[in-house]
Design an enzyme around this catalytic site. Sequence first.
Site, PDB file in Angstrom:
ATOM      1  N   ASP A  91       0.911  -1.309  -0.614  1.00 49.66           N
ATOM      2  CA  ASP A  91       0.317  -0.156  -0.105  1.00 49.66           C
ATOM      3  C   ASP A  91       0.742   1.449  -0.138  1.00 49.66           C
ATOM      4  OD1 ASP A  91       0.482  -0.754   3.220  1.00 49.66           O
ATOM      5  OD2 ASP A  91      -0.886   0.615   3.316  1.00 49.66           O
ATOM      6  N   GLU A 149      -0.920  -1.957   4.917  1.00 47.44           N
ATOM      7  CA  GLU A 149       0.578  -2.183   6.489  1.00 47.44           C
ATOM      8  C   GLU A 149       0.347  -0.848   7.131  1.00 47.44           C
ATOM      9  OE1 GLU A 149       3.687  -0.622   8.556  1.00 47.44           O
ATOM     10  OE2 GLU A 149       3.656  -0.115   6.880  1.00 47.44           O
TER      11      GLU A 149
END
Length: 406
Positions: A91, A149
């Site tokens: 991400d 994350e």
Amino acid sequence: MVSTSLSPLPVDISRIRREIQELQPTIVELRRRLHQKPELGFREHLTSELISQKLQEWGIEHQTGIAQTGIVATIHGDKPGKVLAIRADMDALPIQEQNDVPYRSQHDGVMHACGHDGHTAIALSTAFYLSQHRQDFTGTVKIIFQPAEEGPGGAKPMIEAGVLQNPQVDAIVGLHLWNNLPLGTVGVRNGALMAATESFRCTIQGKGGHGAIPQQTVDSILVAAHIVTALQTIVARNVSPLESAVVTVGEIHAGTAVNVIADTAYLSGTVRYFNPALGELIPQRLEQIIAGVCQSHGATYKLDYQRHYPAVINDAKIAELVRSVAEGVIETPLGIVPECQTMGGEDMSFFLEAIPGCYFFLGSANPDKDLAYPHHHPRFNFDETALGMGVEIFVRLVEKFCALKS
């Protein structure tokens, strides 16, 4: 955390095997494609599509749609054996990129400002290399491409979805490209590497009134100010000086006019620590202080305390394995940095709570190329030479781990 110079080091890539050196342009191309299409947590649809497309193209078995956008690739060696997992986060962050590069973000307000595009490119390229060299390792490698994350956290839902099962994973490794270390270094240590991350939000309820008639009020701003000051005594007087901990109030809001005493005040902050034992002490003392200050001033409060990620704590045996492998790849004057730590957090910690493993830093800063901006900065970028180093380290870890005796 050990302070290290970010001056560029003479990096020798001769220890990287020829096939991986030849793969370097492909790794860079993958990283730049990912960098152009950054996506926030649990929205990594384009990222997942690219990963799946490549894995399918290379004939690598994989599952998609795990914890929404996560992927797990499974690669078997020529003979049965142990199972090692490699984890990479996918991400990006809600940051507007300021880099003037051909591969800059094409998504307004979203940017890979922490190196996750590099982590994904390294893991994907490792999968390709291993799939072409199954004869060089025994056992099985599971490569976990994890969403979110940066928040709200994708590791835990992936574990709950069973990514460490079928086959059962024996150990896990992961790396973080790290602009706090120069290119040509690896930060690895046994024990705590990154801190637990927790947060609190508190609303102070007082009694508003006229700024010139304070005796008729309970000043919520005054109460909040006392709380902010008193919270600093937790680390200063309740935590051993030999321990590391942080209690930071990062946000405070109150008041509407210069002559009005505010009836409510809002404050929030973050808590960080390495030692799991502090996970009970700090929130307990935090609420005791807030309650005591409010009572002494006649105010009330509402407190919301959230635990996000536990500390990243490396297994001694796997950390030593990573160190020994890194020493065979990295050859610079600084080399391995054994005491590298940060109060930053990472949800790799959930994997390390579930099974033995090691998370480590791969130095990626190069000031000579203007590639030393810190993580989460709108001009964050890294020296892509580190990508091939990451693949080499992962490949050697697979080969060495699978050869270990139980």
